[in-house]
Scaffold this active site. Structure first.
Site, PDB file in Angstrom:
ATOM      1  CG  ASP A   1       4.892  -4.957   4.413  1.00 23.53           C
ATOM      2  OD1 ASP A   1       4.178  -5.766   3.925  1.00 23.53           O
ATOM      3  OD2 ASP A   1       4.275  -3.880   4.779  1.00 23.53           O
TER       4      ASP A   1
ATOM      5  N   GLY B   1       0.535   4.865   4.797  1.00 22.24           N
ATOM      6  CA  GLY B   1       0.938   3.387   5.288  1.00 22.24           C
ATOM      7  C   GLY B   1       0.523   3.590   6.613  1.00 22.24           C
TER       8      GLY B   1
END
Length: 183
Positions: free
Chosen positions: A139, A21
């Site tokens: 997100d 990520g």
């Protein structure tokens, strides 16, 4: 500090990489203290050194670690602990064994409608809880929805979250364009 690194290596047996990520890499690891598999998110401290992205990455990481004890919900991944060493910061999280919703986001591999409705209900329930706790995820996307082999659903990755009523420096430029709210 060498003793700290040795303790870390003795505690966790790395098995495989689960994903990457913005702020780190997540591994499947066996935790010798807890005697179970965990998801171990590591971020190398060098990620925070770059002037341009370093302070944003640091704020995202701090957001995620600060939320560790704040959000306790059956549809939000459980963060067990956070810590650091001389090389990296880390989060120890529950391991959700079924992968992410991303694997079912293509036309040739869609989930049955009843399963999708169950997932959407659980994600909305978790987001409602987080919002009531003053946390906006910001997100939500298929790769941040974890699916358990037992049909459990957990949302993860609160690095981009906005904390309402917080004096902490917030991260402004976050999100994944195709999944961002229009506003």
């Amino acid at each position: 500090m060498a003793n700290q690194a040795e303790n870390f290596r003795n505690r966790f047996q790395m098995k495989s990489e689960l994903g990457k990520g913005a702020t780190g890499v997540v591994y499947l690891a066996f935790d010798n203290y807890l005697q179970k598999d965990v998801a171990l998110k590591l971020t190398h401290l060098s990620m925070f050194e770059n002037d341009e992205d370093g302070s944003r990455n640091r704020r995202m990481w701090l957001n995620e670690t600060r939320l560790a004890g704040k959000l306790q919900h059956p549809f939000i991944v459980n963060v067990i602990e956070s810590g650091n060493s001389e090389e990296f910061d880390y989060l120890v999280m529950e391991y959700v064994s079924g992968g992410t919703l991303k694997q079912y986001a293509t036309a040739d591999n869609l989930l049955p409608l009843d399963r999708l409705i169950d997932i959407l209900y659980k994600v909305c329930n978790a987001l409602d809880y987080a919002n009531k706790m003053g946390v906006l995820h910001r997100d939500i996307k298929p790769s941040n929805v974890l699916l358990g082999s037992d049909n459990s659903v957990k949302i993860s990755d609160f690095g981009s979250a906005f904390l309402l009523n917080s004096d902490l420096t917030q991260v402004d430029t976050v999100g994944t364009l195709p999944f961002m709210a229009p506003e």
